[in-house]
Design a protein around this motif. Structure first.
Motif, short mmCIF file in Angstrom:
data_model
loop_
_atom_site.label_atom_id
_atom_site.label_comp_id
_atom_site.label_asym_id
_atom_site.label_seq_id
_atom_site.Cartn_x
_atom_site.Cartn_y
_atom_site.Cartn_z
N VAL A 142 3.03 6.10 10.35
CA VAL A 142 3.95 6.76 9.44
C VAL A 142 4.31 5.78 8.33
CG1 VAL A 142 6.14 7.94 9.14
CG2 VAL A 142 4.85 8.22 11.27
N GLU A 143 3.89 6.10 7.10
CA GLU A 143 4.22 5.27 5.95
C GLU A 143 5.57 5.68 5.37
OE1 GLU A 143 -0.35 6.02 5.55
OE2 GLU A 143 1.45 7.16 6.09
N SER A 144 6.25 4.71 4.79
CA SER A 144 7.50 4.97 4.09
C SER A 144 7.69 3.90 3.03
CB SER A 144 8.68 4.99 5.06
OG SER A 144 8.85 3.73 5.69
N GLY A 145 8.64 4.13 2.14
CA GLY A 145 8.98 3.15 1.12
C GLY A 145 8.47 3.47 -0.26
N GLY A 146 7.68 4.52 -0.39
CA GLY A 146 7.19 4.90 -1.70
C GLY A 146 8.28 5.52 -2.55
N THR B 192 -0.14 3.56 -9.69
CA THR B 192 0.29 4.88 -9.25
C THR B 192 -0.78 5.52 -8.38
OG1 THR B 192 1.71 5.23 -11.18
CG2 THR B 192 0.93 7.19 -10.01
N ALA B 193 -0.40 5.90 -7.17
CA ALA B 193 -1.34 6.47 -6.22
C ALA B 193 -0.60 6.86 -4.95
CB ALA B 193 -2.45 5.47 -5.88
N VAL B 194 -1.30 7.57 -4.09
CA VAL B 194 -0.83 7.77 -2.73
C VAL B 194 -1.37 6.62 -1.90
CG1 VAL B 194 -0.83 9.25 -0.69
CG2 VAL B 194 -0.74 10.26 -2.97
N TYR B 195 -0.50 5.92 -1.20
CA TYR B 195 -0.88 4.77 -0.40
C TYR B 195 -0.95 5.14 1.07
CZ TYR B 195 -0.45 1.65 -4.38
OH TYR B 195 -0.63 1.01 -5.59
N TYR B 196 -2.04 4.73 1.70
CA TYR B 196 -2.31 5.08 3.09
C TYR B 196 -2.45 3.83 3.95
CZ TYR B 196 -3.65 9.63 1.17
OH TYR B 196 -3.67 10.84 0.52
N CYS B 197 -1.90 3.89 5.14
CA CYS B 197 -2.05 2.84 6.13
C CYS B 197 -3.21 3.20 7.06
CB CYS B 197 -0.74 2.71 6.92
SG CYS B 197 -0.75 1.46 8.22
N ARG B 198 -3.98 2.19 7.45
CA ARG B 198 -5.14 2.40 8.31
C ARG B 198 -5.13 1.39 9.45
NH1 ARG B 198 -11.52 1.85 6.47
NH2 ARG B 198 -12.45 2.57 8.45
N GLN B 199 -5.39 1.88 10.65
CA GLN B 199 -5.58 1.04 11.82
C GLN B 199 -7.04 1.13 12.25
OE1 GLN B 199 -2.74 1.06 15.20
NE2 GLN B 199 -4.52 1.48 16.50
N TYR B 200 -7.69 -0.02 12.32
CA TYR B 200 -9.09 -0.09 12.71
C TYR B 200 -9.20 -0.23 14.22
CZ TYR B 200 -9.86 -1.33 7.77
OH TYR B 200 -9.87 -1.37 6.39
N ASN B 201 -9.86 0.73 14.86
CA ASN B 201 -10.17 0.65 16.28
C ASN B 201 -11.68 0.53 16.45
OD1 ASN B 201 -7.40 1.67 16.20
ND2 ASN B 201 -7.65 2.04 18.40
N THR B 202 -12.10 0.30 17.68
CA THR B 202 -13.52 0.07 17.95
C THR B 202 -14.38 1.26 17.56
OG1 THR B 202 -12.98 -1.43 19.78
CG2 THR B 202 -15.21 -0.53 19.70
N TYR B 203 -13.95 2.46 17.90
CA TYR B 203 -14.77 3.65 17.70
C TYR B 203 -14.28 4.57 16.59
CZ TYR B 203 -16.49 2.07 22.20
OH TYR B 203 -17.01 1.31 23.22
N ARG B 204 -13.10 4.34 16.07
CA ARG B 204 -12.55 5.16 15.01
C ARG B 204 -11.37 4.46 14.37
NH1 ARG B 204 -8.84 10.18 16.45
NH2 ARG B 204 -8.24 9.58 14.32
N SER B 205 -10.93 4.99 13.25
CA SER B 205 -9.74 4.50 12.58
C SER B 205 -8.67 5.57 12.60
CB SER B 205 -10.05 4.11 11.14
OG SER B 205 -10.89 2.98 11.09
N GLY C 5 -5.06 -2.06 7.45
CA GLY C 5 -5.36 -2.03 6.03
C GLY C 5 -4.48 -1.07 5.27
N TRP C 6 -4.35 -1.33 3.98
CA TRP C 6 -3.70 -0.42 3.05
C TRP C 6 -4.74 0.06 2.04
CZ3 TRP C 6 0.98 1.80 3.33
CH2 TRP C 6 1.95 1.20 4.12
N TYR C 7 -4.76 1.36 1.81
CA TYR C 7 -5.63 1.98 0.83
C TYR C 7 -4.78 2.80 -0.13
CZ TYR C 7 -9.63 0.87 3.85
OH TYR C 7 -10.58 0.22 4.60
N ARG C 8 -5.37 3.17 -1.24
CA ARG C 8 -4.67 4.04 -2.17
C ARG C 8 -5.66 4.97 -2.85
NH1 ARG C 8 -2.87 -0.34 -6.87
NH2 ARG C 8 -4.95 -0.68 -7.78
#
Length: 115
Positions: free
Chosen positions: A5-9, A90-103, A35-38
């Motif tokens: 859950v992202e917040s702070g934007g 300016t963008a939508v920022y997404y948080c990502r967690q990298y796991n072995t078989y999926r994110s 990771g953070w993506y946008r």
């Protein structure tokens, strides 16, 4: 199941700062690469910053020197400190967690940099 859950934007003027948070559910018994993506309107999603479970960081050239990715394992939270913000951030920022078989991805938080 893992939930991010992202917040702070929000809306900020050029030159301002924001701190994004990514709160993680699920296991706290191991650290994952994060990771953070946008994604800006009309553009593809791009990598902003990564943080390995060993503490190594990488940044996109466009944000290097302005953004900092960090984590607090005790709080199960990853942060993105954004300074000297520009309209092109300016963008939508997404948080990502990298796991072995999926994110796992969060829902995203909107960051708007405008006068």
């Amino acid at each position: 199941q893992v939930q991010l859950v992202e917040s702070g934007g929000g809306l900020v003027q050029p030159g301002g700062s924001l701190r994004l948070s990514c709160a993680r559910s699920g296991s706290i018994f191991r650290s994952y690469d994060m990771g953070w993506y946008r994604q800006a309107p009309g553009k593809e999603r791009e990598l902003v910053a990564t943080l390995t479970n060993g503490g190594s960081t990488n940044y996109a050239d466009s944000v290097k020197g302005r953004f900092t990715i960090s984590r607090d394992n005790a709080k199960n939270t990853v942060y993105l400190q954004m300074n000297s913000l520009k309209p092109e951030d300016t963008a939508v920022y997404y948080c990502r967690q990298y796991n072995t078989y999926r994110s796992f991805w969060g829902q995203g938080t909107q960051v708007t940099v405008s006068s």
